[in-house]
Each structure stands twice: as structure tokens, then as C-alpha cells.
Design an enzyme around this catalytic site. Structure first.
Site, PDB file in Angstrom:
ATOM      1  N   TYR A 191     -25.869   1.696 -60.186  1.00  0.00           N
ATOM      2  CA  TYR A 191     -24.621   1.651 -60.948  1.00  0.00           C
ATOM      3  C   TYR A 191     -24.652   2.361 -62.292  1.00  0.00           C
ATOM      4  CZ  TYR A 191     -20.756  -0.427 -63.621  1.00  0.00           C
ATOM      5  OH  TYR A 191     -19.657  -0.605 -64.405  1.00  0.00           O
ATOM      6  N   GLY A 224     -32.572  -1.181 -74.254  1.00  0.00           N
ATOM      7  CA  GLY A 224     -33.402  -2.161 -73.573  1.00  0.00           C
ATOM      8  C   GLY A 224     -33.222  -3.544 -74.158  1.00  0.00           C
ATOM      9  N   GLY A 260     -22.492   2.722 -72.808  1.00  0.00           N
ATOM     10  CA  GLY A 260     -22.097   1.804 -73.871  1.00  0.00           C
ATOM     11  C   GLY A 260     -20.815   2.261 -74.519  1.00  0.00           C
TER      12      GLY A 260
END
Length: 482
Positions: free
Chosen positions: A270, A126, A48
Site C-alpha cells: 500500500y 519510522g 504524509g
């Protein structure tokens, strides 16, 4: 939607699909932990890049939580002076990626709630599929929300349950009874550090130890960064509680049979860092295997095998090892540019490709090149990368993809958009090959996924449309799926 129109669209992401990194730490000897969280978050930065935050508290002093968070990368938000001012032996941290429309400081985590039992700081990775319903229930009972994220719904439910229970662990367990979707949680209470993982195990969470300090982190790579040893993974459905009085306690009442678990296969393809291990499986080894399977199932005669950095490199090495075709470097990557896949707007994603990568003419000029990428989602970068190799003199460009075609959206925390925005939707492999301009194109076979992750139970809904639970009919903002 026609492909050309897709590329011109400015904002194409739908729903609230997040991918984040969480980190928690508790030093039983009372040392300040803000700097350790900072370095842990740096190791999770790939999960992030839009916002980040740290919340710390002193378990031996006043029950006050000091929080700093902001928009940007970890090293942009935090300064040495800021970290030195954050005193406390227990702390949680978070790095966040969001979709368009949700990139605000108010939505940065950790979330801190002050209530009758004290203070809770919550970091969440999540996506809840029943967040709209839970949010409406809370709003009708008088709750006032400060953010637009489902993480606040989780925090509210834990706080409300804590008023009725003897322990914070029981409050977390009661809240989990209501939550549907993916979540790995790190929760800081006045005297405990708690980790929780959804029963399917969509998102990773592990436990580490450094001397008399205990850590919870999304990935093992974050443990290694701060000199901690990996202890074990938090099991899907497990709640762990860490405190000086009781050590580590475990509640497995929400665990389900192993064969029903549904770890996100995209973590191995990934998202996770190559040097991490998730549920006992090396991410590096899984990507090597994917490349080997591509070489076995989709061979092609060529002079050089190259990977699209970074997550394509391991699969390219696997292809080379299996095929005997030399492995090389064809791209120079600007390390200071974020991942194009997790830019919130399509225009940003496209403009950053050339800034992020450049091709090495000396490596590819006059050669037949096999280019391995981890996946093709929208396809808006693949054609540019193929073109880069051709402009650098590559005689042929054969693309191999270390994932099956994306055909369905993801509702459990990965930014896979609506079906009409996926290049593989309603297109054959040959049609995709023509769009991206490669001489040949092949994907990893669906049946290879289980071998890639060494037999672990996983979710492949983005490839098959078969989800471990019914998908939602609306997102957190109330937009209904058509």
C-alpha cells in the site's frame, strides 16, 4: 467492540504510529537546493499529508540553517517566494503523517538542533519502540523537549554522542546502538549529508545522483521527479555519509544477516508509490503478482475486474491478466482529496469516502464485478465502496483483497491500530463479507507474501503477530497497552 460502535467512535487511533517521507540533497557545485527538495517532497506526499518542512544550509557561508515548516500539503506550505529565499547547497525535507493528538506544527520536521558542535537537522521515518525509556533517561539528565515525537529523542542522542566522538558518522553509529524499532534517517550536518537505516530495514531509503548532486530519499519515485538517477538502496543497518571531500562513505557495522531483515510488507502492498522500487523489487510488479495469486487461489466468474484507486489498480490488472476477465475502470477519483486511510480521526475517514470516489454507472451497470482493494484494516470504507457499485447498477460485487487479514497492531511505523479496532479480529471471512455487503470475499494467502516480494525477508507482524523484536508495553505518551 461491536462494529457499529466502532464506526461511531470519533478518535480510535492508538499509539504513535507514523508513516513519513524523508529527502536529503547535497550539491557539491554549490547551487541552491530548496526547490529540488520541494519537488522531491511532492513525489513523497503520499507518505504524509499533515505537515511538511525543509531545512537548508550553505556549506560555504555562515553555519546557519534556514527552516520552513507548517501544517498541510507541500504545495500549501511552500510558496515560490519562500523557496527563493531559502539559499543553501545542502538540505533535508520531510512529509509527515501522525496519529490523533500529535498533529501540531511543533511536531513537524525536520528537527533542527543547535549545539556546541554546530547544527544538526534530522528527518525521520519510522517509530522507535523504546522511545519512552530513552526520553526519560534524557529528561532525568536535564534535556528539555520541544515536541512529543520520538524523532527528537533520536536527534538528542546523535547530538550528545557527537560531543564525545570525532565524526558525526560515529555519533550516529553510537546512537543506533541505543535505538530499537524502525528508522530511516536523513541528517544534515554543517559539511555532510548522512543517511541511516535500521538493521531490519523496516523503512526504505535510497541514494540518487544528478550531475554533481547527491540525494537521499524514501523512494526512487522522488529521484525520478527531480531528474536524478537511482544509484542504490541504503542497506538495512548501513550508515552512508556524503561529502565533497570523501564522496560516499559507508559504515555497515550495524548490518545483520539478510535472512533476519524485516522490511515492512505493507510498503509493497500500500504505502509506496507504484512506480518506486524498494530493495531491488518493483512495487508495481509485486502488486501485479498479488493480483495474479488472488486469481489463482480465489477465482470467481465475473464480467469485469476493477481496482480501488490507486493502490488496488495494479493488483486488479494482475487478476485480469491471470483470469482473462476484462480489466476496467469503475471509479472516478478526486485527485485533490488525501488518502482516507491516513486521516487522523475516524469521522474524517468516513466522511471523505464519498468525496474521494464516485462509481461509473456506464462501466458496471448490469455486470458482475470483481473489486480488488489493497487491504481491509478497519473496514469502515469497504462497505461504502461496495454500496457505490451496487447503486451504480452492479449485479454482483465480489471483493478480493491483495493482503491477508490484519489481525495485530503495528509498532514499527504503519498506522495499524489496536486489535479490537481491526475488522478481521474475532471475525470470520464470512462475517466480514456480510458486514461489507459483498457477494463473496477472499484475501491473499499469507504464504504468497514471500513470492510477492521476490524472496526478500520481510515483517508480517500485522498479519501473524510474529514481530522481529518484542513489541513495546507503552507508547511515547506513556499510555500502557492493555
Amino acid at each position: 467492540m461491536e462494529y457499529g460502535k466502532l464506526m461511531e467512535q470519533d478518535e480510535i487511533l492508538d499509539g504513535l504510529h507514523e508513516e513519513c517521507g524523508v529527502f536529503g540533497i547535497y550539491d557539491f557545485d554549490g547551487g541552491d537546493m530548496a526547490s529540488s527538495v520541494y519537488y522531491g517532497l511532492l513525489a513523497l506526499q503520499h507518505r504524509g499529508q499533515e505537515s511538511c518542512g525543509i531545512a537548508v544550509a550553505d556549506t560555504h557561508g555562515p553555519r546557519r540553517v534556514v527552516t520552513q515548516k507548517g501544517m498541510g500539503l507541500v504545495n500549501e506550505v511552500f510558496t515560490p517566494e519562500m523557496l527563493e529565499s531559502m539559499h543553501g547547497d545542502i538540505a533535508v525535507g520531510h512529509t509527515r503523517y501522525s496519529t490523533a493528538g500529535s498533529s501540531t506544527r511543533e511536531n513537524a520536521q525536520p528537527l533542527v538542533l543547535n549545539y556546541i558542535k554546530g547544527t544538526l537537522a534530522v528527518a525521520h521515518n519510522g517509530n522507535l519502540i523504546n522511545a519512552p525509556q530513552l526520553r526519560r533517561e534524557l529528561e532525568y539528565s536535564g534535556a528539555i523537549f520541544q515536541t512529543t515525537i520520538d524523532s527528537e529523542v533520536i536527534a538528542y542522542h546523535i547530538a550528545r554522542e557527537r560531543v564525545k566522538t570525532k565524526t558525526v558518522e560515529q555519533a550516529v553509529a553510537n546512537a543506533m546502538d541505543k535505538l530499537k524499532g524502525s528508522y530511516s534517517l536523513v541528517i544534515m550536518s554543517p559539511r555532510k549529508l548522512i543517511g541511516a537505516r535500521d538493521p531490519y530495514g523496516f523503512r526504505p531509503l535510497c541514494i540518487g545522483k544528478r550531475d554533481n548532486t547527491w540525494i537521499l530519499a524514501s523512494e526512487t519515485a522522488a529521484l525520478h521527479t527531480i531528474g536524478a538517477e537511482f544509484v542504490r538502496d541504503v542497506e538495512p543497518g548501513e550508515i552512508v555519509s556524503i561529502s565533497p571531500k570523501y564522496g560516499i562513505e559507508s559504515d555497515r557495522s550495524h548490518c545483520i544477516p539478510k535472512e533476519k531483515m524485516a522490511r515492512c510488507i505493507f510498503e509493497y502492498i500500500y504505502f509506496a508509490r507504484t512506480d518506486s522500487q524498494i530493495d531491488g523489487v518493483s512495487v508495481y510488479a509485486s502488486r501485479i503478482r498479488a493480483g495474479k495469486y488472488l486469481a489463482i487461489d480465489s477465482p470467481v466468474d465475473a464480467d469485469l475486474v476493477v481496482g480501488v484507486p490507486e493502490s488496488g489498480n495494479s493488483a486488479a490488472l494482475g487478476y485480469s491478466l491471470q483470469s482473462g476477465i476484462p480489466y476496467g475502470t469503475a471509479f472516478v477519483k478526486n485527485s485533490y482529496i488525501g488518502r482516507t486511510f491516513i486521516k487522523p480521526k475516524q469521522s474524517s475517514r468516513e466522511s471523505s469516502v464519498q468525496v474521494k470516489l464516485s462509481a461509473l454507472r456506464e462501466a458496471v451497470d448490469g455486470k458482475r464485478v470483481i473489486m480488488i482493494d489493497d487491504s481491509i484494516v478497519r473496514g469502515t470504507t469497504s462497505d461504502r465502496i461496495v454500496r457505490m457499485l451496487r447503486e451504480a447498477g452492479a449485479k454482483e460485487v465480489h471483493m478480493r483483497v491483495a493482503a491477508p487479514p490484519f489481525l495485530h497492531p503495528c509498532y514499527f511505523g504503519t498506522d495499524i491500530p489496536a486489535r479490537d479496532q481491526l475488522i478481521a479480529y474475532h471475525r470470520s471471512v464470512e462475517e466480514i463479507r456480510a458486514i461489507i455487503g459483498a457477494d463473496s470475499l477472499a484475501y491473499l494467502k499469507l504464504e504468497r507474501l514471500g513470492e510477492m516480494v521476490d524472496g526478500l525477508a520481510y515483517c508480517d507482524g500485522c498479519f501473524t503477530g510474529k514481530y522481529p523484536m518484542a513489541p513495546p508495553t507503552e507508547d511515547i505518551r506513556g499510555d500502557y497497552e492493555k
